[in-house]
Scaffold this active site. Structure first.
Site, PDB file in Angstrom:
ATOM      1  N   LYS A 111      -1.415  -7.044  -9.158  1.00  0.00           N
ATOM      2  CA  LYS A 111      -2.193  -7.710  -8.101  1.00  0.00           C
ATOM      3  C   LYS A 111      -1.994  -5.779  -6.856  1.00  0.00           C
ATOM      4  CE  LYS A 111      -2.928  -8.842  -4.309  1.00  0.00           C
ATOM      5  NZ  LYS A 111      -3.663  -7.725  -3.223  1.00  0.00           N
TER       6      LYS A 111
ATOM      7  N   GLU B 227       9.291  -3.649  12.660  1.00  0.00           N
ATOM      8  CA  GLU B 227       9.194  -2.622  12.190  1.00  0.00           C
ATOM      9  C   GLU B 227       8.208  -2.145  12.981  1.00  0.00           C
ATOM     10  OE1 GLU B 227       7.650  -3.652   7.804  1.00  0.00           O
ATOM     11  OE2 GLU B 227       9.216  -2.158   7.433  1.00  0.00           O
TER      12      GLU B 227
ATOM     13  N   PHE C  24       0.805  -0.982  -0.193  1.00  0.00           N
ATOM     14  CA  PHE C  24       0.078  -0.065   0.280  1.00  0.00           C
ATOM     15  C   PHE C  24       0.903   0.620   0.401  1.00  0.00           C
ATOM     16  CE2 PHE C  24       0.905  -0.272   4.696  1.00  0.00           C
ATOM     17  CZ  PHE C  24       1.382   0.987   4.960  1.00  0.00           C
TER      18      PHE C  24
ATOM     19  N   CYS D  54       9.708   1.213   3.061  1.00  0.00           N
ATOM     20  CA  CYS D  54      10.351   0.339   3.656  1.00  0.00           C
ATOM     21  C   CYS D  54      12.375   1.371   4.072  1.00  0.00           C
ATOM     22  CB  CYS D  54      10.670  -0.337   2.887  1.00  0.00           C
ATOM     23  SG  CYS D  54      11.607   0.625   1.359  1.00  0.00           S
TER      24      CYS D  54
ATOM     25  N   GLU E 234      -4.724  -4.311  -1.893  1.00  0.00           N
ATOM     26  CA  GLU E 234      -6.560  -4.169  -1.860  1.00  0.00           C
ATOM     27  C   GLU E 234      -6.786  -2.430  -1.017  1.00  0.00           C
ATOM     28  OE1 GLU E 234      -4.443  -5.729  -0.503  1.00  0.00           O
ATOM     29  OE2 GLU E 234      -4.771  -5.985   1.158  1.00  0.00           O
TER      30      GLU E 234
HETATM   31  P1  NAD Z   1       2.048  -6.495   2.744  1.00  0.00           P
HETATM   32  O1  NAD Z   1       2.687  -7.597   3.036  1.00  0.00           O
HETATM   33  O2  NAD Z   1       0.711  -6.250   4.114  1.00  0.00           O
HETATM   34  O3  NAD Z   1       0.799  -6.200   1.558  1.00  0.00           O
HETATM   35  C1  NAD Z   1       1.534  -6.597   0.031  1.00  0.00           C
HETATM   36  C2  NAD Z   1       0.424  -7.114  -0.862  1.00  0.00           C
HETATM   37  O4  NAD Z   1       0.623  -8.681  -0.125  1.00  0.00           O
HETATM   38  C3  NAD Z   1      -0.708  -6.525  -0.755  1.00  0.00           C
HETATM   39  O5  NAD Z   1      -1.173  -6.506  -1.968  1.00  0.00           O
HETATM   40  C4  NAD Z   1      -1.540  -8.051   0.295  1.00  0.00           C
HETATM   41  O6  NAD Z   1      -3.086  -8.214  -0.631  1.00  0.00           O
HETATM   42  C5  NAD Z   1      -0.475  -8.997  -0.716  1.00  0.00           C
HETATM   43  N1  NAD Z   1      -0.486  -9.710   1.283  1.00  0.00           N
HETATM   44  C6  NAD Z   1      -0.496  -9.209   2.537  1.00  0.00           C
HETATM   45  N2  NAD Z   1      -0.814 -10.571   3.340  1.00  0.00           N
HETATM   46  C7  NAD Z   1      -0.602 -11.422   2.462  1.00  0.00           C
HETATM   47  C8  NAD Z   1      -0.745 -12.718   2.954  1.00  0.00           C
HETATM   48  N3  NAD Z   1      -0.362 -13.401   4.417  1.00  0.00           N
HETATM   49  N4  NAD Z   1      -0.644 -13.633   2.151  1.00  0.00           N
HETATM   50  C9  NAD Z   1      -0.050 -13.138   0.596  1.00  0.00           C
HETATM   51  N5  NAD Z   1       0.029 -12.125   0.483  1.00  0.00           N
HETATM   52  C10 NAD Z   1      -0.539 -10.862   1.527  1.00  0.00           C
HETATM   53  O7  NAD Z   1       2.031  -5.396   2.612  1.00  0.00           O
HETATM   54  P2  NAD Z   1       2.045  -4.161   3.238  1.00  0.00           P
HETATM   55  O8  NAD Z   1       1.547  -3.927   4.384  1.00  0.00           O
HETATM   56  O9  NAD Z   1       0.789  -3.321   2.173  1.00  0.00           O
HETATM   57  O10 NAD Z   1       3.323  -2.860   2.848  1.00  0.00           O
HETATM   58  C11 NAD Z   1       4.420  -2.475   3.797  1.00  0.00           C
HETATM   59  C12 NAD Z   1       4.745  -3.474   3.903  1.00  0.00           C
HETATM   60  O11 NAD Z   1       5.863  -3.724   3.241  1.00  0.00           O
HETATM   61  C13 NAD Z   1       6.592  -3.085   4.311  1.00  0.00           C
HETATM   62  O12 NAD Z   1       6.737  -3.844   6.016  1.00  0.00           O
HETATM   63  C14 NAD Z   1       7.507  -2.507   3.919  1.00  0.00           C
HETATM   64  O13 NAD Z   1       8.708  -2.283   4.695  1.00  0.00           O
HETATM   65  C15 NAD Z   1       7.486  -3.820   2.835  1.00  0.00           C
HETATM   66  N6  NAD Z   1       7.628  -2.740   1.679  1.00  0.00           N
HETATM   67  C16 NAD Z   1       9.205  -3.052   1.150  1.00  0.00           C
HETATM   68  C17 NAD Z   1       9.787  -2.673  -0.025  1.00  0.00           C
HETATM   69  C18 NAD Z   1      10.973  -2.227  -0.147  1.00  0.00           C
HETATM   70  O14 NAD Z   1      11.864  -2.161  -1.641  1.00  0.00           O
HETATM   71  N7  NAD Z   1      11.829  -3.014   0.307  1.00  0.00           N
HETATM   72  C19 NAD Z   1       9.179  -1.204   0.099  1.00  0.00           C
HETATM   73  C20 NAD Z   1       8.145  -1.117   0.144  1.00  0.00           C
HETATM   74  C21 NAD Z   1       7.171  -1.897   1.658  1.00  0.00           C
END
Ligand code: NAD
Length: 521
Positions: A195, A403, A171, A303, A198
């Site tokens: 994808k 985090e 997100f 991140c 959401e």
């Molecule tokens: P998230 O993992 O909750 O969601 C990311 C995607 O995965 C979404 O599309 C979501 O629908 C899906 N998803 C979520 N939980 C899932 C599960 N258990 N099984 C399968 N799919 C799942 O992440 P977020 O909260 O949207 O984003 C924040 C996180 O992303 C933080 O940890 C941040 O550090 C990380 N991030 C990392 C980078 C990088 O380049 N290292 C960049 C941006 C964000």
């Protein structure tokens, strides 16, 4: 302003949402058309500043996701055979269209995610830079040639597309991260199913409209929505060759394991805990300003946010100064021009951050600035947390280990540079780190000894431009090829080598068969 934002956003994604009573639904994007989902499972899309529902996001059905993959498969046959010049020109057009609509795209991000408008523009611009990079694909995709590798024999290599690829995005950068993925995958001749998160899929849908306008043919990029079921569908679908994922550790590890088990190539960028080391010889004002911006910008939902300040020796005297700077930050809705910190994405995210602040108090740290009870007048229902500073933090504390993903700066004090290096190298994450110093020898020692993938010297958020790649390491990345840059294109391509033999003797009428095993000379 809110209503202006809402109107703009609705108008700009008019083709991707349809009115549904007082609400709208976000559509799927298949064959360059918005498609209304037939699902009976919907997720509320809210404005984080008010928690009002602004639309509903479908959890796509299995048939709808299958239709998206079939569309990508069909499109791949013709798209992979388009000339590299055609694909490159499509990217040139796309970059101009994104620039044209920059403000609209940013307004949508501010409404769905809560960031300030300038920060939302930054989100788009950093993605746009990858589109610009994709415009030089003809050079980046060149193979290698070795003439006369043996007598009369040449070998050359080709970088070829791999087929249907998929992108799963978080997100917190709803424009930048889809733009890390689909432009490079497409310019290399692949097709992609995206994808998006959401929690804020609107800007991704707007990018699809721009891709269509830029001339991306039907089916070359499709969008499905949903959560775990859509992610698992992508991991298991036999026609998807590769998955790009950016998000949290839990999802990233799951996707890497499940996708790889099914024979797919996976690149997975995950969570972080980034340390900034403040040396006593640093330029005080510049350093504290950079630290404040990198810790609290985007409400800490980056991140690469610099969430742990490591004050070395005498630099600890500056802690009261950073406290003063943090106190002056203005928490408000993202669309007001003087806002520094907007709301967090959801009430769940806010509760998680408040829980971590509480845990710090319980575990013996000092919360010298506590934003837990922050209320923004007129937006009492928003997910606001004020800037928070925790001192006396120890590596065993939950606020250090987790985090936080909120506007919270943890402060650790050490005596020497080597102690700081040791602390950082013991942390499981390796996304980014920075040192603030005026001494080149100190900076060089830090760079050489630190085990983190992206290092800044007086640069708080050292995310490289796409000439390089995003090189988070250790617990922040699983895979072999990083995002964007040369590695990004390597991820989306496979190598083929061709060895050709044009015997000069064959021109002679005396040529005879050579039955011995060929010894290349
Ligand atoms: P998230 O993992 O909750 O969601 C990311 C995607 O995965 C979404 O599309 C979501 O629908 C899906 N998803 C979520 N939980 C899932 C599960 N258990 N099984 C399968 N799919 C799942 O992440 P977020 O909260 O949207 O984003 C924040 C996180 O992303 C933080 O940890 C941040 O550090 C990380 N991030 C990392 C980078 C990088 O380049 N290292 C960049 C941006 C964000």
């Amino acid at each position: 302003m809110l209503s202006r934002l809402a109107v703009l956003s609705t108008r700009s994604i008019a083709t991707s949402r349809v009115a549904l009573g007082s609400q709208e639904t976000v559509k799927l994007w298949i064959d360059n058309k918005p498609v209304e989902s037939k699902t009976n499972k919907w997720i509320d899309l809210t404005n984080p500043a008010t928690n009002e529902v602004i639309a509903r996001v479908p959890q796509a059905t299995q048939q709808e996701m299958q239709a998206a993959v079939e569309s990508c498969k069909r499109a791949f046959h013709s798209w992979k055979n388009t000339s590299i010049l055609t694909r490159q020109q499509t990217m040139f057009t796309l970059q101009a269209l994104i620039r044209r609509d920059l403000k609209k795209l940013a307004e949508n991000i501010t409404m769905e995610l809560g960031k300030t408008l300038p920060d939302s523009e930054g989100d788009v611009i950093r993605g746009l830079q990858v589109v610009e990079h994709a415009c030089s694909a003809a050079t980046l995709l060149l193979g290698e040639t070795m003439p006369n590798i043996s007598k009369d024999m040449d070998t050359y290599s080709l970088r070829l597309p791999i087929g249907v690829t998929a992108g799963i995005t978080p997100f917190n950068f709803p424009a930048m991260i889809p733009l890390w993925m689909f432009p490079l995958s497409l310019v290399a001749g692949n097709t992609m199913v995206l994808k998006p998160s959401e929690q804020d899929p609107g800007v991704c849908m707007m990018l699809m409209e721009l891709a269509k306008e830029a001339g991306v043919p039907d089916g070359v990029v499709n969008v499905v929505h949903g959560t775990h079921d859509s992610v698992n569908f992508i991991c298991d679908n036999p026609d998807i060759q590769a998955i790009s994922f950016v998000g949290s550790d839990q999802a990233g590890k799951h996707i890497y394991t499940r996708g790889s088990k099914n024979g797919k190539r996976v690149q997975s960028n995950m969570g972080a805990k980034n340390h900034g080391v403040i040396m006593p010889d640093a330029n005080k004002e510049t350093t504290l300003n950079q630290l404040t911006a990198a810790a609290f910008g985007a409400a800490g939902q980056r991140c690469m946010a610099l969430t742990t300040a490591v004050f070395v020796g005498e630099s600890r005297k500056w802690i009261p100064d950073i406290l003063e700077k943090a106190k002056k930050l203005r928490v408000d809705v993202g669309w007001k021009p003087d806002t520094d910190i907007g709301p967090l994405i959801s009430p769940a995210a806010k509760n998680r951050v408040l829980g971590l602040i509480k845990s710090a108090k319980k575990e013996g740290a000092n919360v010298i600035l506590d934003g837990s009870n922050c209320v923004v007048k007129g937006f009492e229902n928003g997910n606001f947390v004020g800037p928070t500073i925790i001192t006396g933090v120890k590596p065993s504390m939950t606020c250090y280990k987790e985090e936080i993903f909120g506007p919270v700066l943890c402060i650790v004090e050490v005596e020497t540079l080597d102690e700081a290096i040791d602390l950082i190298n013991r942390n499981p994450y390796g996304n980014g780190t920075a040192i603030f110093t005026t001494n080149g020898i100190t900076a060089r020692r830090f760079t050489n000894l630190i085990d983190v993938g992206q290092v800044g010297i007086n640069v708080p958020i050292p995310v490289p431009l796409p000439t390089f790649s995003f090189t988070g390491s250790r617990g922040s990345f699983i895979g072999d090829q990083n995002f964007y840059g040369k590695a990004g294109l390597n991820f989306y391509t496979q190598l083929k080598t061709v060895t050709q033999f044009w015997r000069s003797e064959d021109a002679s009428p005396e040529a005879k068969p050579q039955l011995a095993f060929p010894q290349l000379k």
